[in-house]
Structures are given as C-alpha cells and as structure tokens.
Design a protein around this motif. Structure first.
Motif, PDB file in Angstrom:
ATOM      1  N   CYS A  48       0.864  -1.174   0.000  1.00 40.54           N
ATOM      2  CA  CYS A  48       0.000   0.000   0.000  1.00 40.54           C
ATOM      3  C   CYS A  48       0.903   1.227   0.000  1.00 40.54           C
ATOM      4  CB  CYS A  48      -0.898   0.008   1.226  1.00 40.54           C
ATOM      5  SG  CYS A  48      -1.848   1.534   1.439  1.00 40.54           S
ATOM      6  N   ALA A  49       0.910   1.918  -1.122  1.00 41.46           N
ATOM      7  CA  ALA A  49       1.726   3.122  -1.257  1.00 41.46           C
ATOM      8  C   ALA A  49       0.886   4.339  -0.896  1.00 41.46           C
ATOM      9  CB  ALA A  49       2.254   3.240  -2.674  1.00 41.46           C
ATOM     10  N   ALA A  50       1.377   5.121   0.047  1.00 44.23           N
ATOM     11  CA  ALA A  50       0.652   6.305   0.506  1.00 44.23           C
ATOM     12  C   ALA A  50       1.300   7.560  -0.065  1.00 44.23           C
ATOM     13  CB  ALA A  50       0.658   6.357   2.023  1.00 44.23           C
ATOM     14  N   SER A  51       0.482   8.510  -0.431  1.00 40.25           N
ATOM     15  CA  SER A  51       0.990   9.786  -0.937  1.00 40.25           C
ATOM     16  C   SER A  51       0.084  10.907  -0.452  1.00 40.25           C
ATOM     17  CB  SER A  51       1.051   9.784  -2.460  1.00 40.25           C
ATOM     18  OG  SER A  51      -0.234   9.593  -3.005  1.00 40.25           O
ATOM     19  N   GLY A  52       0.610  12.098  -0.500  1.00 41.73           N
ATOM     20  CA  GLY A  52      -0.174  13.257  -0.093  1.00 41.73           C
ATOM     21  C   GLY A  52       0.217  13.810   1.258  1.00 41.73           C
ATOM     22  N   ARG A  53       0.791  12.970   2.082  1.00 44.71           N
ATOM     23  CA  ARG A  53       1.324  13.404   3.351  1.00 44.71           C
ATOM     24  C   ARG A  53       2.194  12.304   3.910  1.00 44.71           C
ATOM     25  NH1 ARG A  53      -3.074  15.002   7.267  1.00 44.71           N
ATOM     26  NH2 ARG A  53      -4.042  15.814   5.386  1.00 44.71           N
ATOM     27  N   THR A  54       2.939  12.616   4.943  1.00 48.04           N
ATOM     28  CA  THR A  54       3.754  11.606   5.595  1.00 48.04           C
ATOM     29  C   THR A  54       2.926  10.901   6.654  1.00 48.04           C
ATOM     30  OG1 THR A  54       5.755  12.906   5.245  1.00 48.04           O
ATOM     31  CG2 THR A  54       5.833  11.187   6.920  1.00 48.04           C
ATOM     32  N   PHE A  55       2.933   9.585   6.595  1.00 47.92           N
ATOM     33  CA  PHE A  55       2.081   8.805   7.478  1.00 47.92           C
ATOM     34  C   PHE A  55       2.819   8.231   8.679  1.00 47.92           C
ATOM     35  CE2 PHE A  55      -1.985   8.598   5.303  1.00 47.92           C
ATOM     36  CZ  PHE A  55      -1.659   9.071   4.049  1.00 47.92           C
ATOM     37  N   SER A  56       3.983   8.784   8.970  1.00 44.04           N
ATOM     38  CA  SER A  56       4.770   8.226  10.064  1.00 44.04           C
ATOM     39  C   SER A  56       4.065   8.362  11.411  1.00 44.04           C
ATOM     40  CB  SER A  56       6.140   8.912  10.119  1.00 44.04           C
ATOM     41  OG  SER A  56       5.972  10.309  10.279  1.00 44.04           O
ATOM     42  N   ASN A  57       3.192   9.336  11.562  1.00 49.39           N
ATOM     43  CA  ASN A  57       2.467   9.517  12.818  1.00 49.39           C
ATOM     44  C   ASN A  57       1.041   8.972  12.767  1.00 49.39           C
ATOM     45  OD1 ASN A  57       4.593  10.777  14.174  1.00 49.39           O
ATOM     46  ND2 ASN A  57       4.089  12.743  13.235  1.00 49.39           N
ATOM     47  N   TYR A  58       0.740   8.236  11.717  1.00 49.87           N
ATOM     48  CA  TYR A  58      -0.582   7.653  11.553  1.00 49.87           C
ATOM     49  C   TYR A  58      -0.504   6.136  11.708  1.00 49.87           C
ATOM     50  CZ  TYR A  58      -2.259  11.998   9.327  1.00 49.87           C
ATOM     51  OH  TYR A  58      -2.629  13.287   9.047  1.00 49.87           O
ATOM     52  N   ALA A  59      -1.545   5.554  12.265  1.00 52.16           N
ATOM     53  CA  ALA A  59      -1.649   4.102  12.245  1.00 52.16           C
ATOM     54  C   ALA A  59      -2.196   3.671  10.881  1.00 52.16           C
ATOM     55  CB  ALA A  59      -2.567   3.628  13.350  1.00 52.16           C
ATOM     56  N   MET A  60      -1.649   2.582  10.380  1.00 47.43           N
ATOM     57  CA  MET A  60      -2.080   2.035   9.093  1.00 47.43           C
ATOM     58  C   MET A  60      -2.705   0.672   9.328  1.00 47.43           C
ATOM     59  SD  MET A  60      -1.088   4.363   6.938  1.00 47.43           S
ATOM     60  CE  MET A  60      -1.183   3.524   5.362  1.00 47.43           C
ATOM     61  N   GLY A  61      -3.710   0.362   8.534  1.00 45.87           N
ATOM     62  CA  GLY A  61      -4.384  -0.912   8.730  1.00 45.87           C
ATOM     63  C   GLY A  61      -4.752  -1.582   7.422  1.00 45.87           C
TER      64      GLY A  61
ATOM     65  N   PHE B 159      -0.249 -13.947   8.966  1.00 43.89           N
ATOM     66  CA  PHE B 159      -0.044 -12.675   8.277  1.00 43.89           C
ATOM     67  C   PHE B 159       0.872 -11.784   9.096  1.00 43.89           C
ATOM     68  CE2 PHE B 159      -4.375 -12.428   5.820  1.00 43.89           C
ATOM     69  CZ  PHE B 159      -4.151 -13.706   5.330  1.00 43.89           C
ATOM     70  N   THR B 160       1.656 -10.958   8.396  1.00 46.24           N
ATOM     71  CA  THR B 160       2.530 -10.005   9.066  1.00 46.24           C
ATOM     72  C   THR B 160       2.407  -8.644   8.402  1.00 46.24           C
ATOM     73  OG1 THR B 160       4.123 -11.761   9.581  1.00 46.24           O
ATOM     74  CG2 THR B 160       4.890  -9.484   9.742  1.00 46.24           C
ATOM     75  N   ILE B 161       2.126  -7.638   9.212  1.00 43.93           N
ATOM     76  CA  ILE B 161       2.057  -6.267   8.705  1.00 43.93           C
ATOM     77  C   ILE B 161       3.382  -5.572   9.001  1.00 43.93           C
ATOM     78  CG2 ILE B 161       1.000  -5.381  10.838  1.00 43.93           C
ATOM     79  CD1 ILE B 161      -0.563  -3.394   9.081  1.00 43.93           C
ATOM     80  N   SER B 162       3.836  -4.768   8.055  1.00 48.27           N
ATOM     81  CA  SER B 162       5.080  -4.029   8.243  1.00 48.27           C
ATOM     82  C   SER B 162       5.003  -2.740   7.440  1.00 48.27           C
ATOM     83  CB  SER B 162       6.289  -4.860   7.809  1.00 48.27           C
ATOM     84  OG  SER B 162       6.205  -5.165   6.426  1.00 48.27           O
ATOM     85  N   ARG B 163       5.960  -1.855   7.681  1.00 47.85           N
ATOM     86  CA  ARG B 163       5.945  -0.604   6.933  1.00 47.85           C
ATOM     87  C   ARG B 163       7.369  -0.128   6.675  1.00 47.85           C
ATOM     88  NH1 ARG B 163       2.763   3.455  10.785  1.00 47.85           N
ATOM     89  NH2 ARG B 163       2.746   4.711   8.893  1.00 47.85           N
ATOM     90  N   ASP B 164       7.516   0.595   5.586  1.00 42.55           N
ATOM     91  CA  ASP B 164       8.779   1.226   5.224  1.00 42.55           C
ATOM     92  C   ASP B 164       8.503   2.727   5.221  1.00 42.55           C
ATOM     93  OD1 ASP B 164      10.966   2.373   3.910  1.00 42.55           O
ATOM     94  OD2 ASP B 164      11.293   0.590   2.682  1.00 42.55           O
ATOM     95  N   LEU B 165       8.939   3.404   6.273  1.00 47.40           N
ATOM     96  CA  LEU B 165       8.641   4.829   6.395  1.00 47.40           C
ATOM     97  C   LEU B 165       9.299   5.645   5.289  1.00 47.40           C
ATOM     98  CD1 LEU B 165       8.881   5.291  10.275  1.00 47.40           C
ATOM     99  CD2 LEU B 165       6.824   5.146   8.855  1.00 47.40           C
ATOM    100  N   ALA B 166      10.469   5.223   4.867  1.00 47.12           N
ATOM    101  CA  ALA B 166      11.163   5.966   3.819  1.00 47.12           C
ATOM    102  C   ALA B 166      10.382   5.936   2.512  1.00 47.12           C
ATOM    103  CB  ALA B 166      12.562   5.400   3.613  1.00 47.12           C
ATOM    104  N   LYS B 167       9.677   4.847   2.282  1.00 47.76           N
ATOM    105  CA  LYS B 167       8.891   4.702   1.053  1.00 47.76           C
ATOM    106  C   LYS B 167       7.420   5.044   1.277  1.00 47.76           C
ATOM    107  CE  LYS B 167      11.808   1.083  -0.981  1.00 47.76           C
ATOM    108  NZ  LYS B 167      11.838  -0.305  -1.518  1.00 47.76           N
TER     109      LYS B 167
END
Length: 121
Positions: free
Chosen positions: A22-35, A65-73
């Motif tokens: 899931c690629a996010a754009s429009g703002r930085t989501f580092s302070n948001y929970a993702m689901g 299942f494993t959820i993960s995130r790449d903040l840089a991307k």
C-alpha cells in the motif's frame, strides 16, 4: 490530496503466499496508524491487521499474516502466508489520523481502492 494505492493481489493456491503493498501519498504517514481490512462477497468489511509503533491482528490471521511498513517509502505491507480459501476477499489499506492502531473500521479516515485476493482450494 491523500491517496492510498494497493497492489500485489492475485490468485494463489491453498497454502501459498502473497505480499500486498500500500503506497501512501499526499502526506507523511509516520504519525498515523495504518491498517488492512478485507471484504468477502456478501460479507461486511472486517479488520485484518494494523500497526504504528505496535501491531494488532485479528485472531483469524494471527501467526499467518505479518504487517510491516517502510517509512522511507511511505509504504505498508501485508505478508500473507499459509493462505486459505476463506482468506479470499478484496483487501483494503486504510489510515487513521492517530498513532494508535485500531481494529475499528470507522476510526480510519483514508482508504485505498482495494486489491483482489483469491485463494483456490
């Protein structure tokens, strides 16, 4: 404009694996929970997994299942292993404007368009 775009869905046999992105754009989501949520035909959309600084899983996918995130991307992933036919659904990425992960659908503000996952028996 905030946008979430899912990819990685497809057709897989029982026991197989897929990784959704899931690629996010429009703002930085580092302070948001993702689901991640999913919706099977004729059923309500249900919670799958969420994360920020901690992770949260539904009982039906925990351990598979494993959820993960790449903040840089600005990207969140869902690694799905040991897939079962009952995992067949459209999978949606979502973001909430709160750092705490949640399993409640109404707490998520932003949604992607969904990606189809089909598990054949």
């Amino acid at each position: 404009q905030v946008q979430l775009v899912e990819s990685g869905g497809g057709l897989v046999q029982t026991g197989g694996s897929l990784r959704l992105s899931c690629a996010a754009s429009g703002r930085t989501f580092s302070n948001y929970a993702m689901g991640w949520f999913r919706q099977a035909p004729g059923k309500e959309r249900e919670f799958v997994a969420a994360m920020s600084r901690s992770t949260l899983y539904s009982g039906s996918v925990k351990g598979r299942f494993t959820i993960s995130r790449d903040l840089a991307k600005n990207t969140v992933y869902l690694q799905m292993n040991s897939l079962r036919p009952e995992d067949t659904a459209v999978y949606y990425c979502a973001a909430r404007t709160d750092i705490r992960p949640s399993g409640l659908r109404y707490e998520y503000v932003y949604w992607g368009q969904g990606t189809q996952v089909t598990v054949s028996s």
